[in-house]
Design a protein around this motif. Structure first.
Motif, PDB file in Angstrom:
ATOM      1  N   GLY A  49      28.485   4.849  61.364  1.00  0.00           N
ATOM      2  CA  GLY A  49      27.298   4.200  60.838  1.00  0.00           C
ATOM      3  C   GLY A  49      26.280   3.848  61.902  1.00  0.00           C
ATOM      4  O   GLY A  49      26.326   4.365  63.021  1.00  0.00           O
ATOM      5  N   SER A  50      25.359   2.946  61.546  1.00  0.00           N
ATOM      6  CA  SER A  50      24.252   2.591  62.440  1.00  0.00           C
ATOM      7  C   SER A  50      24.023   1.090  62.431  1.00  0.00           C
ATOM      8  O   SER A  50      24.066   0.434  61.399  1.00  0.00           O
ATOM      9  N   ASP A  51      23.751   0.561  63.616  1.00  0.00           N
ATOM     10  CA  ASP A  51      23.558  -0.860  63.891  1.00  0.00           C
ATOM     11  C   ASP A  51      22.066  -1.063  64.112  1.00  0.00           C
ATOM     12  O   ASP A  51      21.549  -0.805  65.196  1.00  0.00           O
ATOM     13  N   GLU A  52      21.308  -1.538  63.098  1.00  0.00           N
ATOM     14  CA  GLU A  52      19.876  -1.289  63.020  1.00  0.00           C
ATOM     15  C   GLU A  52      18.942  -2.456  63.334  1.00  0.00           C
ATOM     16  O   GLU A  52      17.727  -2.305  63.252  1.00  0.00           O
ATOM     17  N   HIS A  53      19.464  -3.605  63.691  1.00  0.00           N
ATOM     18  CA  HIS A  53      18.594  -4.758  63.913  1.00  0.00           C
ATOM     19  C   HIS A  53      18.389  -5.039  65.401  1.00  0.00           C
ATOM     20  O   HIS A  53      19.006  -4.427  66.251  1.00  0.00           O
ATOM     21  N   ARG A  59      10.575  -3.459  68.930  1.00  0.00           N
ATOM     22  CA  ARG A  59       9.604  -3.001  69.924  1.00  0.00           C
ATOM     23  C   ARG A  59       9.407  -1.492  69.856  1.00  0.00           C
ATOM     24  O   ARG A  59       8.284  -0.996  69.992  1.00  0.00           O
ATOM     25  N   ALA A  60      10.494  -0.737  69.635  1.00  0.00           N
ATOM     26  CA  ALA A  60      10.376   0.717  69.525  1.00  0.00           C
ATOM     27  C   ALA A  60       9.532   1.098  68.310  1.00  0.00           C
ATOM     28  O   ALA A  60       8.714   2.027  68.369  1.00  0.00           O
ATOM     29  N   ALA A  61       9.720   0.370  67.214  1.00  0.00           N
ATOM     30  CA  ALA A  61       8.946   0.639  65.995  1.00  0.00           C
ATOM     31  C   ALA A  61       7.470   0.328  66.210  1.00  0.00           C
ATOM     32  O   ALA A  61       6.590   1.107  65.802  1.00  0.00           O
ATOM     33  N   PRO A  68       9.855  -1.632  61.398  1.00  0.00           N
ATOM     34  CA  PRO A  68      11.234  -1.378  61.831  1.00  0.00           C
ATOM     35  C   PRO A  68      12.051  -0.603  60.812  1.00  0.00           C
ATOM     36  O   PRO A  68      12.826   0.288  61.173  1.00  0.00           O
ATOM     37  N   LYS A  69      11.896  -0.907  59.533  1.00  0.00           N
ATOM     38  CA  LYS A  69      12.672  -0.198  58.500  1.00  0.00           C
ATOM     39  C   LYS A  69      12.261   1.265  58.420  1.00  0.00           C
ATOM     40  O   LYS A  69      13.118   2.160  58.294  1.00  0.00           O
TER      41      LYS A  69
END
Length: 233
Positions: A49-53, A59-61, A68-69
């Motif tokens: 899976g992915s750890d998204e927070h 900052r990348a978004a 971010p989403k």
């Protein structure tokens, strides 16, 4: 677990950018182990899976001109994203978890609420050297050359903020007793000894919320705070 069941997980990868060869390597290893167990007739569950927070994602978004989403959706679900790569490598996972999934958000908030009601979470403030890449605070003794992260080598920044803390220091003696009474709880022995020495050095209370950015799971008792990415994951 018993001989009739087997659970295996990869790390849940951090989607601040496209995956790399190390991510593929660990996932192929987990897939191989899961396939072997299934071939042997063992009831097997393989998770990735992915750890998204976290601040790094936010900052990348912002740099990409996205929310971010939107950013994590593109990295995980978009062309050339996580799921496309696992499909190309024929990775046969049973579950792909995203920390932005509704059920995960609710579970994390429930866990926070339970621990808070037991009296093991309190509000205080924190100031220290923070590495955005590693999403971690470091003490002066841990830093390299005075202000660089000991893990990734990047320059840290001084952050001061109000946070909620978990009373991890309350559990030092219990942890040492449990490890001593269950010698196979941490293997191999060298890693067990490493952990015992770390705990004996003294456990500090753990920062489990952030208030200087908002890309995270809201703290259920205080929506000015989001739950720290390590607690979340």
């Amino acid at each position: 677990m018993g001989n009739d069941t087997f659970y295996i997980t990869t790390p849940i990868y951090y989607p601040s950018a496209k995956l790399h060869i190390g991510n593929a390597y660990s996932t192929v290893l987990a897939d191989t182990a899961a396939r072997y167990k299934k071939m042997r007739g063992v009831d097997t569950f393989f998770l990735t899976g992915s750890d998204e927070h976290g601040m790094k994602i936010q900052r990348a978004a912002e740099a990409a001109g996205m929310t971010p989403k939107q950013y994590v959706d593109e990295i995980v679900e978009g062309p050339g994203g996580f799921k496309n790569l696992w499909q190309a490598l024929l990775i046969d996972y049973d579950k792909f978890i995203r920390t932005t999934d509704d059920y995960h958000v609710k579970a994390v908030q429930k866990l926070f609420q339970i621990i808070y009601e037991k009296g093991d979470i309190y509000k205080s403030s924190y100031s220290g050297h923070y590495c955005t890449s590693c999403e971690t605070f470091f003490t002066d003794l841990q830093l390299v050359d005075g202000d660089h992260c000991p893990d990734c080598g990047k320059k840290t920044e001084i952050l001061s903020e109000e946070s909620y803390f978990f009373k991890m220091s309350n559990y030092q003696d219990e942890l040492l007793k449990y490890i001593d009474e269950h010698p196979n709880f941490i293997v191999p022995e060298s890693r067990r000894n490493e952990m015992v020495n770390f705990i004996k050095g003294g456990l500090e209370d753990l920062c489990i919320s952030r208030s200087t950015f908002d890309w995270g799971i809201p703290v259920p008792i205080d929506e000015k705070h989001v739950i720290y990415v390590w607690f979340d994951a």
